[in-house]
Design a protein around this motif. Structure first.
Motif, mmCIF file in Angstrom:
data_model
loop_
_atom_site.group_PDB
_atom_site.id
_atom_site.type_symbol
_atom_site.label_atom_id
_atom_site.label_comp_id
_atom_site.label_asym_id
_atom_site.label_seq_id
_atom_site.Cartn_x
_atom_site.Cartn_y
_atom_site.Cartn_z
ATOM 1 N N ILE A 109 -9.265 7.148 21.426
ATOM 2 C CA ILE A 109 -9.138 7.051 22.655
ATOM 3 C C ILE A 109 -10.178 5.733 23.135
ATOM 4 O O ILE A 109 -9.655 4.889 23.801
ATOM 5 N N PHE A 110 -11.301 5.662 22.657
ATOM 6 C CA PHE A 110 -12.105 4.511 23.008
ATOM 7 C C PHE A 110 -11.911 3.234 22.505
ATOM 8 O O PHE A 110 -12.614 2.411 22.905
ATOM 9 N N ILE A 111 -11.657 3.294 21.146
ATOM 10 C CA ILE A 111 -11.461 1.666 20.651
ATOM 11 C C ILE A 111 -10.339 0.858 21.384
ATOM 12 O O ILE A 111 -10.645 -0.170 21.928
ATOM 13 N N PRO A 112 -9.204 1.668 21.537
ATOM 14 C CA PRO A 112 -8.109 0.837 22.293
ATOM 15 C C PRO A 112 -8.719 0.715 23.768
ATOM 16 O O PRO A 112 -8.406 -0.407 24.359
ATOM 17 N N GLY A 117 -17.336 8.248 21.509
ATOM 18 C CA GLY A 117 -16.621 7.094 22.116
ATOM 19 C C GLY A 117 -17.418 5.679 22.720
ATOM 20 O O GLY A 117 -17.182 4.707 22.352
ATOM 21 N N VAL A 118 -18.323 5.861 23.506
ATOM 22 C CA VAL A 118 -19.106 5.011 24.167
ATOM 23 C C VAL A 118 -20.237 4.518 23.398
ATOM 24 O O VAL A 118 -20.398 3.202 23.024
ATOM 25 N N LEU A 119 -20.993 5.574 22.791
ATOM 26 C CA LEU A 119 -22.375 5.165 22.067
ATOM 27 C C LEU A 119 -21.801 4.465 20.599
ATOM 28 O O LEU A 119 -22.751 3.714 19.889
ATOM 29 N N THR A 120 -21.010 4.981 20.048
ATOM 30 C CA THR A 120 -20.677 4.595 18.537
ATOM 31 C C THR A 120 -19.292 3.675 18.350
ATOM 32 O O THR A 120 -19.197 2.699 18.151
ATOM 33 N N LEU A 171 -18.576 -2.754 29.538
ATOM 34 C CA LEU A 171 -19.642 -1.810 29.240
ATOM 35 C C LEU A 171 -20.126 -1.270 30.498
ATOM 36 O O LEU A 171 -20.686 -0.049 30.550
ATOM 37 N N VAL A 172 -20.115 -1.787 31.759
ATOM 38 C CA VAL A 172 -20.513 -1.303 33.078
ATOM 39 C C VAL A 172 -19.704 -0.124 33.140
ATOM 40 O O VAL A 172 -20.113 0.995 33.542
ATOM 41 N N ASP A 173 -18.280 -0.283 32.917
ATOM 42 C CA ASP A 173 -17.277 1.046 33.319
ATOM 43 C C ASP A 173 -17.543 1.995 32.108
ATOM 44 O O ASP A 173 -17.568 3.235 32.687
#
Length: 384
Positions: free
Chosen positions: A141-144, A14-17, A159-161
């Motif tokens: 989950i991570f895109i929205p 979710g975060v890295l991709t 990005l900090v979050d």
């Protein structure tokens, strides 16, 4: 351990991709770079991840996953935090080199290698399936989530979050729930296969060719599908929703594949699914202008969208056993990951030269070629 890997894989992907796509617009605008230049950073990360697959696999075979995956989580969090502070293209690309290294250390391939090393043989497929089912929801989950964070607080704060979420979630899970060392190899009925001997197996190259071609085809359609659907006459919002079917149905496809493995060899199942993918996407230019036609094509195509995630480890284990699995997997992952990186560019070249219709037919041909290669792969020989 399986629950931990399911969570960390989901957050990692979710975060890295997947977060990148939600931040592409505002980030490119603020940095005053083209979206093509920005996408190049993501491509760099994918290429670096592929190149790191073999050394990471060797480390996993020799030392286990705890230290490697915990370190990768820390590196990923630092990289994402650094991403939030970039001011120019050079810094952006430098950060994404670190993202690529971290990805090689924490995503599916190392997670599966840990499962293979630790779990009882009878439990491996179920464990890998559990991880991929949960991980299949990473994009949903991570895109929205990233989009909402960027809209409310700005892309840098988002990005900090995300860096904080990656660190808090994945570092402790990898550090405390992954075994410290690789257990002694279990006794199997198969002759141990060293990576050097595997490379002499013609069947390995058929497998590699199948997964490379299929990965490139999926990468093409993933990036260009929305634009093609818009070209067929669907409104942008509907086109995006239709494209979203691929991610959702990948979970269903993994379940169907896993259940079918009770009765058929995994290579046979995968070849069948890839063949269905090729046939269904080839019909999209014919029936895709109608909503119902587009839905049917994308539903059938989407069932195979995530099948390689569970098929690859199962096929490698069936063919070569668990000894040296991580290194063998890394050898296969390297060209597959590179194919994923260059696939969208290849799709753009075909689309610009021949049009999006021919690009979609190229994807169909790739799926059918991959299915044929898998079907022709000879069964493993115990004397190989």
């Amino acid at each position: 351990m399986v629950a931990a890997l399911a969570i960390t894989s989901t957050v990692g992907y979710g975060v890295l991709t997947y977060a990148f796509s939600a931040l592409l617009g505002p980030m490119s605008a603020e940095l005053r770079i083209s979206t093509t230049t920005a996408v190049g950073a993501s491509t760099t990360a994918v290429l670096v991840s592929g190149l790191m697959s073999i050394p990471v696999g060797r480390w996993l075979d020799a030392r286990g996953g705890r230290g490697l995956m915990a370190s990768g989580s820390l590196l990923g969090a630092i990289a994402v935090l650094g991403w939030s502070q970039v001011q120019n293209t050079l810094q952006l690309y430098g950060v994404f080199v670190a993202v690529g290294v971290a990805s090689a250390m924490v995503l599916y391939p190392p997670a599966f290698a840990v499962v293979v090393a630790v779990a009882d043989p009878a439990a491996r497929t179920k464990a890998i399936l559990s991880i991929t089912i949960v991980g299949g929801f990473a994009s949903s989950i991570f895109i929205p989530l990233t989009g909402h964070l960027a809209a409310d607080y700005g892309w840098r704060a988002a990005l900090v979050d995300l860096a904080a979420a990656l660190a808090v979630t994945t570092i402790p899970l990898h550090a405390f729930l992954i075994p410290r060392t690789t257990p002694a190899p279990r006794t199997t009925t198969k002759t141990p296969k060293t990576p050097a001997r595997v490379l002499k197996d013609p069947g390995f190259w058929l497998l590699a060719g199948a997964f490379v071609v299929h990965s490139a085809a999926l990468a093409m359609i993933s990036v260009h599908l929305v634009l093609y659907l818009i070209g067929l006459g669907h409104p942008p919002a509907r086109a995006a929703t239709l494209a979203g079917l691929l991610g959702l149905l990948s979970v269903t496809g993994r379940l169907v594949t896993s259940l079918s493995a009770r009765w058929l060899p995994m290579a046979t199942i995968t070849a069948t699914v890839l063949g269905i993918q090729g046939l269904s996407i080839s019909l999209l230019p014919v029936v895709g202008k109608h909503l119902s036609g587009a839905i049917v094509c994308l539903v059938l195509f989407g069932l195979g969208f995530g099948v390689s995630s569970i098929a690859t480890p199962a096929i490698l284990l069936d063919r070569y056993g668990a000894d040296g699995y991580a290194t063998i997997s890394g050898i296969l992952t390297t060209p597959v990951t590179i194919a994923k990186a260059v696939g969208p560019l290849g799709g753009a070249v075909v689309a610009n030269a021949l049009g999006y219709r021919d690009m979609v037919l190229t994807v169909a041909a790739g799926c059918l070629v991959a299915a044929t290669a898998l079907a022709l792969t000879p069964r493993p020989s115990t004397t190989m």
